[in-house]
Structures are given as structure tokens and as C-alpha cells.
Design an enzyme around this catalytic site. Structure first.
Site, PDB file in Angstrom:
ATOM      1  N   ASP A   8     -31.035 -10.560 -36.604  1.00  0.00           N
ATOM      2  CA  ASP A   8     -30.902  -9.974 -37.932  1.00  0.00           C
ATOM      3  C   ASP A   8     -32.069  -9.029 -38.182  1.00  0.00           C
ATOM      4  O   ASP A   8     -33.078  -9.051 -37.457  1.00  0.00           O
ATOM      5  CB  ASP A   8     -30.860 -11.068 -39.003  1.00  0.00           C
ATOM      6  CG  ASP A   8     -30.272 -10.574 -40.326  1.00  0.00           C
ATOM      7  OD1 ASP A   8     -29.754  -9.439 -40.348  1.00  0.00           O
ATOM      8  OD2 ASP A   8     -30.341 -11.304 -41.320  1.00  0.00           O
ATOM      9  N   GLU A  49     -31.943  -4.037 -37.744  1.00  0.00           N
ATOM     10  CA  GLU A  49     -30.928  -4.883 -37.107  1.00  0.00           C
ATOM     11  C   GLU A  49     -30.875  -4.641 -35.602  1.00  0.00           C
ATOM     12  O   GLU A  49     -30.789  -5.589 -34.815  1.00  0.00           O
ATOM     13  CB  GLU A  49     -29.573  -4.606 -37.757  1.00  0.00           C
ATOM     14  CG  GLU A  49     -29.471  -5.142 -39.180  1.00  0.00           C
ATOM     15  CD  GLU A  49     -28.338  -4.520 -39.970  1.00  0.00           C
ATOM     16  OE1 GLU A  49     -27.995  -5.077 -41.032  1.00  0.00           O
ATOM     17  OE2 GLU A  49     -27.790  -3.477 -39.540  1.00  0.00           O
ATOM     18  N   ASP A  73     -24.753 -10.730 -38.407  1.00  0.00           N
ATOM     19  CA  ASP A  73     -24.004 -10.457 -39.634  1.00  0.00           C
ATOM     20  C   ASP A  73     -23.980  -8.966 -39.952  1.00  0.00           C
ATOM     21  O   ASP A  73     -23.597  -8.570 -41.051  1.00  0.00           O
ATOM     22  CB  ASP A  73     -24.566 -11.253 -40.818  1.00  0.00           C
ATOM     23  CG  ASP A  73     -26.029 -10.978 -41.078  1.00  0.00           C
ATOM     24  OD1 ASP A  73     -26.348  -9.838 -41.451  1.00  0.00           O
ATOM     25  OD2 ASP A  73     -26.851 -11.895 -40.908  1.00  0.00           O
ATOM     26  N   ASP A 123     -32.162 -14.707 -40.170  1.00  0.00           N
ATOM     27  CA  ASP A 123     -32.405 -14.062 -41.462  1.00  0.00           C
ATOM     28  C   ASP A 123     -33.769 -14.462 -42.027  1.00  0.00           C
ATOM     29  O   ASP A 123     -34.508 -13.628 -42.564  1.00  0.00           O
ATOM     30  CB  ASP A 123     -31.284 -14.427 -42.436  1.00  0.00           C
ATOM     31  CG  ASP A 123     -31.479 -13.797 -43.800  1.00  0.00           C
ATOM     32  OD1 ASP A 123     -31.407 -12.559 -43.901  1.00  0.00           O
ATOM     33  OD2 ASP A 123     -31.714 -14.542 -44.773  1.00  0.00           O
ATOM     34  N   HIS A 165     -25.111   9.681  -0.256  1.00  0.00           N
ATOM     35  CA  HIS A 165     -24.677   9.930   1.122  1.00  0.00           C
ATOM     36  C   HIS A 165     -24.214  11.384   1.280  1.00  0.00           C
ATOM     37  O   HIS A 165     -23.906  12.085   0.320  1.00  0.00           O
ATOM     38  CB  HIS A 165     -23.532   8.979   1.489  1.00  0.00           C
ATOM     39  CG  HIS A 165     -22.311   9.169   0.627  1.00  0.00           C
ATOM     40  ND1 HIS A 165     -21.411  10.191   0.810  1.00  0.00           N
ATOM     41  CD2 HIS A 165     -21.863   8.456  -0.439  1.00  0.00           C
ATOM     42  CE1 HIS A 165     -20.450  10.107  -0.096  1.00  0.00           C
ATOM     43  NE2 HIS A 165     -20.700   9.069  -0.866  1.00  0.00           N
ATOM     44  N   GLU A 238     -20.123   1.570  -3.725  1.00  0.00           N
ATOM     45  CA  GLU A 238     -19.498   2.406  -4.753  1.00  0.00           C
ATOM     46  C   GLU A 238     -18.554   1.590  -5.630  1.00  0.00           C
ATOM     47  O   GLU A 238     -18.108   0.499  -5.257  1.00  0.00           O
ATOM     48  CB  GLU A 238     -18.730   3.557  -4.076  1.00  0.00           C
ATOM     49  CG  GLU A 238     -17.980   4.503  -5.017  1.00  0.00           C
ATOM     50  CD  GLU A 238     -18.879   5.211  -6.029  1.00  0.00           C
ATOM     51  OE1 GLU A 238     -19.380   4.511  -6.939  1.00  0.00           O
ATOM     52  OE2 GLU A 238     -19.050   6.434  -5.932  1.00  0.00           O
TER      53      GLU A 238
END
Length: 360
Positions: A8, A49, A73, A123, A165, A238
Site C-alpha cells: 500500500d 503505491e 487495494d 496500510d 548468433h 530462443e
């Protein structure tokens, strides 16, 4: 190990005195394994945040997490990190890129929105940090999100020479070339020898040559003539393009228009029967950490393909996913990335092809 990150952040005034908080829990027992918080000075809610998310993911990585459930949240952060909302504010893009770089260190990461009441622990940490920001103090400043700096990195890095390559027949025809084990063409072998001369001219000795297992990379690595045994690392292979293997972009767009549009829009989407860029990023992250740990302050040549090298450069530059579709890498092009012991990264060169031009 599966972990839960609750994060938070907030600002009193938006922008105003800002702070963030993050909690890392064991996903099974719910036990708190780490807490992070920090004051940010004057910032916006969204910056705070994202800072909480970055702090939580960083702590989860240090704990050795492999799968993370992020719960916040903040609807904005959850939707943007899930790829459903665009990141329109330029001030959030670097933070989102840093969060995305951290996400790629894990095998899986999910993002879930939760009501504020269910995010009380994070929070509370964020509010304590906001109190500290308002008073000008930060009791946990060391936990704050990383800040950019112009200071030169300290120490001697592990230097990665990222060599794509040389050319193959599929490369010359601009066809998707993933797991198909095609050899170098005659021109590709010439390019590999030119790259070898370039690397031989470097002052520092090469400590290791690491290669994708596919023939076109192994042949390029063998052409370097370093006298070192080639270390084959499957994580450098790859991307698996699945049903698109061997086809041109136009052919794929014609036969799979919806699938291609979805693939271009999200790194989480894989070609039919293939592999997503997000999956490639997870293994590329493993390679980077292995090489930094195995070859401290040494020079390593990593011979790989377009996708793994692009992803490594994207992460090193803290760039967004659009980088993957805008960056071009030539066959036998050379890029250089320095990895510092403290986690610092410096990009020294991108797709350097001077050695190819010099030899025609």
C-alpha cells in the site's frame, strides 16, 4: 516457495507527504516474513503505491520466493500491472518498469485487488511512513524504493558480452526461428569470425563462453576460438514460436490475426503451442543471476538469440515491453551489459555491428 505480498501507499494532499508499506507472508501459514516501509517526501498516491509494490517484490525476491500473490487495494496498480490498463502518466512508467523487472524474477506472479480493510497491515505501515514524511524523518529509510543516481557504480562488474548468433537461412528470409535447430549459413559463419576478431581485440581476457544449446549459437561460440570449453545453458535458448516456426510475419498475420494481435499486446500471451515472452524473461533472469554469481568481476560471452538478448536489455534499461518490438538486433551484433555485485546495472553498448561493417 509461494509468498503473499500485501502493499500500500498514500500521500496526504496528493501530492503531499507520502509513504509506503509492504508485508510479505508465507502463503500457507500466513506468517509475516518481512515488513517494509519508507517515507518518500512529497509524492502522489500512485507513486507511493507503486513504491510499496516494488518494496514488497524486492523483499519477496530476497526471501527466495518463486511464486507471488500480490494483493493491493489500488485498482490502478493492479490493473496496470495485469496489463489491462495503459500506463498513461509518464511519472509512473519508470516505477512500473522497475516493478515489471522484479516480477520477471519469479516463476509466477498474480495481482489481486482487495478492499482496504483486508490490507490493514500494509496500510498501517504506509500511514506510519506518511507521518514520518510529514515530520521530515524516515525511520526506515533503508527500505525505500531505489532512487536514480548519477554517481558512477563502485567496484568491478561482471561484464556480459551478449552476442547474437550469425545468420541462418531462416534469418535471411525473415522467418520466425525459434526452437528449430538450423545451422549457420556461409555468410553467418563469416559474421561469427568477424565477431571473434572483435572480441579477441578486447583488453580483458574472456573467463567463460556460455551458449544456447541450438546449433547456430554453438557454432557462433566455437568460432570465437577462445580455447575455453563452451558452457551450454538451456535458459539462453530462443523463444518457442510454436505453430509460427518457419513462417514469415505476413504469413502469421494472415493465418492467425487474432492470436498475433493478442501476442503483440501482451508479453503474457504465447503463440499457439509456443512460449510467452514472460516465460522467456523468467529464465533470462535466472541466467543473469547465475552469471553474476559464478563470474564476479570477470568477462563472459553469452551467445544467444534475439528474444533472450532483447529481454535482458529491456530489463537492464528498465524499459517497457514496447522496447521488445522496437529494438532490432542484427545477426552477430554485440551488446554489453555490466552487472555489479550490489545489483547495479550499466548498459555499455547495444547491437554494435562495427566489426561486421569493417569486414564488409
Amino acid at each position: 516457495m509461494r509468498l503473499v505480498v500485501e502493499a500500500d501507499g498514500g500521500a496526504r494532499g496528493n501530492p503531499g507527504p507520502a509513504g509506503f508499506g509492504a508485508v510479505v507472508r508465507d502463503a500457507v501459514s500466513g506468517q509475516v516474513l518481512a515488513e517494509r516501509s519508507g517515507a518518500l517526501g512529497v509524492a502522489t498516491n500512485n507513486v507511493a503505491e507503486y513504491s510499496g509494490l516494488i518494496a514488497g517484490l524486492t523483499a519477496a525476491a530476497k526471501l527466495g520466493g518463486t511464486a507471488v500473490d500480490v494483493r493491493m487495494d489500488s485498482k490502478l496498480v493492479v490493473e496496470q500491472m495485469s496489463g489491462r490498463w495503459q500506463i498513461k502518466h509518464p511519472g509512473l512508467r519508470p516505477l512500473a518498469a522497475e516493478a515489471a523487472r522484479l516480477v520477471r524474477r519469479f516463476e509466477t506472479v498474480t495481482f489481486t485487488w482487495i478492499p482496504r480493510a483486508e490490507n490493514a497491515h500494509a496500510d498501517a505501515l504506509a500511514n506510519a511512513a506518511m507521518d514520518a514524511a510529514a515530520s521530515g524523518a524516515d525511520p526506515k529509510a533503508e527500505a525505500a524504493a531505489p532512487r536514480p543516481s548519477w554517481d558512477p557504480p563502485a567496484g568491478t562488474p561482471t561484464r556480459l558480452l551478449l552476442l547474437r548468433h550469425g545468420e541462418t537461412e531462416l534469418t535471411a528470409q525473415r522467418r520466425y526461428s525459434g526452437r528449430g535447430d538450423v545451422p549457420l549459413s556461409t555468410h553467418g559463419r563469416t559474421q561469427a569470425r568477424a565477431a571473434a576478431r572483435r572480441i579477441a581485440g578486447l583488453r580483458a581476457p574472456v573467463a567463460a563462453v556460455v551458449s544456447s544449446p541450438l546449433a547456430r549459437c554453438v557454432q557462433t561460440a566455437e568460432a570465437l576460438g577462445t580455447g575455453l570449453s563452451i558452457v551450454v545453458d538451456p535458459d539462453l535458448v530462443e523463444c518457442d514460436f510454436g505453430a509460427w516456426e518457419g513462417k514469415t510475419f505476413s504469413e502469421v498475420r494472415e493465418q492467425w490475426p487474432d492470436e498475433m494481435a493478442a501476442w503483440l499486446a501482451s508479453t503474457e500471451v504465447a503463440p499457439p503451442e509456443g512460449e510467452s515472452f514472460a516465460a522467456v524473461a523468467a529464465r533470462v533472469s535466472r541466467v543473469v543471476h547465475r552469471l553474476r554469481d559464478a563470474y564476479p568481476a570477470q568477462l563472459v560471452v553469452a551467445v544467444s538469440h534475439v528474444t533472450p538478448i532483447k529481454i535482458l536489455l529491456r530489463d537492464a534499461l528498465a524499459a517497457g515491453d514496447a522496447f521488445l518490438h522496437r529494438m532490432y538486433l542484427d545477426p552477430a551484433g554485440l551488446s554489453i551489459v555490466d552487472l555489479y555485485a550490489d545489483g547495479g546495472i550499466a548498459v555499455r553498448a547495444v547491437n554494435d555491428t562495427a566489426h561486421l561493417a569493417a569486414r564488409g
